[in-house]
Motif scaffolding. Sequence first.
Motif, short mmCIF file in Angstrom:
data_model
loop_
_atom_site.label_atom_id
_atom_site.label_comp_id
_atom_site.label_asym_id
_atom_site.label_seq_id
_atom_site.Cartn_x
_atom_site.Cartn_y
_atom_site.Cartn_z
N MET A 53 0.85 -1.20 0.00
CA MET A 53 0.00 0.00 0.00
C MET A 53 0.89 1.25 0.00
N ASP A 54 0.62 2.10 -0.93
CA ASP A 54 1.48 3.27 -1.09
C ASP A 54 0.82 4.50 -0.46
N VAL A 55 1.63 5.25 0.26
CA VAL A 55 1.11 6.46 0.88
C VAL A 55 1.17 7.58 -0.14
N THR A 56 0.01 8.01 -0.60
CA THR A 56 -0.02 9.09 -1.58
C THR A 56 -0.25 10.41 -0.85
N VAL A 57 -0.18 11.48 -1.63
CA VAL A 57 -0.33 12.81 -1.04
C VAL A 57 -1.76 13.01 -0.54
N ALA A 58 -2.71 12.29 -1.14
CA ALA A 58 -4.11 12.46 -0.72
C ALA A 58 -4.29 12.03 0.74
N TRP A 59 -3.55 11.07 1.21
CA TRP A 59 -3.66 10.65 2.61
C TRP A 59 -3.29 11.81 3.53
N TYR A 60 -2.15 12.42 3.20
CA TYR A 60 -1.70 13.54 4.04
C TYR A 60 -2.69 14.70 4.00
N LEU A 61 -3.23 14.97 2.81
CA LEU A 61 -4.16 16.10 2.69
C LEU A 61 -5.43 15.81 3.47
N THR A 62 -5.90 14.56 3.44
CA THR A 62 -7.09 14.21 4.22
C THR A 62 -6.82 14.38 5.71
N LEU A 63 -5.67 13.89 6.14
CA LEU A 63 -5.32 14.03 7.56
C LEU A 63 -5.24 15.51 7.94
N GLY A 64 -4.63 16.32 7.05
CA GLY A 64 -4.54 17.74 7.34
C GLY A 64 -5.90 18.39 7.44
N ALA A 65 -6.82 18.02 6.55
CA ALA A 65 -8.16 18.60 6.59
C ALA A 65 -8.89 18.20 7.87
N VAL A 66 -8.76 16.93 8.27
CA VAL A 66 -9.43 16.49 9.50
C VAL A 66 -8.85 17.21 10.71
N LEU A 67 -7.52 17.35 10.74
CA LEU A 67 -6.87 18.01 11.87
C LEU A 67 -7.29 19.48 11.94
N PHE A 68 -7.36 20.13 10.77
CA PHE A 68 -7.80 21.53 10.73
C PHE A 68 -9.23 21.65 11.25
N THR A 69 -10.08 20.72 10.85
CA THR A 69 -11.47 20.77 11.30
C THR A 69 -11.57 20.59 12.81
N LEU A 70 -10.78 19.65 13.35
CA LEU A 70 -10.81 19.45 14.80
C LEU A 70 -10.38 20.72 15.52
N GLY A 71 -9.33 21.37 15.01
CA GLY A 71 -8.90 22.62 15.62
C GLY A 71 -9.97 23.69 15.55
N ALA A 72 -10.63 23.78 14.40
CA ALA A 72 -11.66 24.81 14.24
C ALA A 72 -12.85 24.56 15.16
N VAL A 73 -13.27 23.29 15.26
CA VAL A 73 -14.40 22.97 16.15
C VAL A 73 -14.01 23.26 17.60
N GLY A 74 -12.77 22.92 17.97
CA GLY A 74 -12.32 23.23 19.33
C GLY A 74 -12.33 24.71 19.61
N LEU A 75 -11.90 25.49 18.61
CA LEU A 75 -11.90 26.95 18.78
C LEU A 75 -13.32 27.47 18.98
N LEU A 76 -14.29 26.82 18.33
CA LEU A 76 -15.67 27.28 18.46
C LEU A 76 -16.31 26.81 19.76
#
Lengths: 199, 101
Positions: B1-24
């Motif tokens: 299984m190859d780690v593509t850039v889409a994996w990292y981008l998905t993780l980044g989006a989820v992490l950003f969302t968690l931070g935003a929800v926490g801020l709210l």
Amino acid sequence: MDAAVFIVSAVIVLSGAFGVLLARNPVHAALFLVQSVFGVAVLFLLLDATFLAAVQVIVYAGAIVILFLFVIMLLGVDRAEDLDVEPIAGQRPLAVVIGAGILGTTLSALLVAVGGPTGAPATNAPLGDAGDNAQRLGEALFTDHVFAVELTALLLTVAVVGAVVLVRRLAGPLQPLPVAAAAPETQGEADTPDEGEGA
Amino acid sequence: MDVTVAWYLTLGAVLFTLGAVGLLVRRNPLVMFMCVELMLNAVNLTFVSLGDALGDLGGQVSVFFVLVVAAAEVVVGLGIIVAIMRRRSGATVDDLSVLRG
């Protein structure tokens, strides 16, 4: 191998983020932030960004979180926050809805960007491998971006001066901050407790 | 299984969302700052992974500047929090709706 490292560190990053989100005690939230930051540093290593991985650990885990912990200890605000009460009605469902919207937009924008119109590989600053990452980054920073580097030095100086000015104790007792709901007559001199040590 | 850039981008989006929800959601200003740090981390991860995918060092250069700005922001923000908390112990952000000292 890469996939295993990615999955393990992604779990570490996301569980740390959930910890920051849900921890009642600010000290626990700071420690969960360290966990999340370490996971991101491992992902930087996986992406051959060795210099940034080291800087991530040193600056985030070593400086920023320690600064958070210093402030928590200094102010004594490490009491657990009661997360059961919801001060503004509908705040949390609205936050979840907004979060879902942010997730949808960022995910679609980012995944469209892969191989999309912005996917032209750049040639002016080639990416090295893990071995010469620090050298290439240093060369890029101090040739192409040297003016910006100098500006960040100025920014850091301004931040330090600003922090010193903000927390400087003025002569005389501290006035309590005005409360929005309080009527003007409650802000008289009679009921102001002398919190500061004075000059 | 190859780690593509889409994996990292998905993780980044989820992490950003968690931070935003926490801020709210959170009311303690210190924890809100930590959520901002989470969002900055997510953006850093996105920068580095896209730079890796495009073979460009520019992503890592951007992350360097983001780190510097994050450090400066934390210094000033914590200074403000200390100045507020000294006068009103235990204040949450809901209590601080007046913009004058």
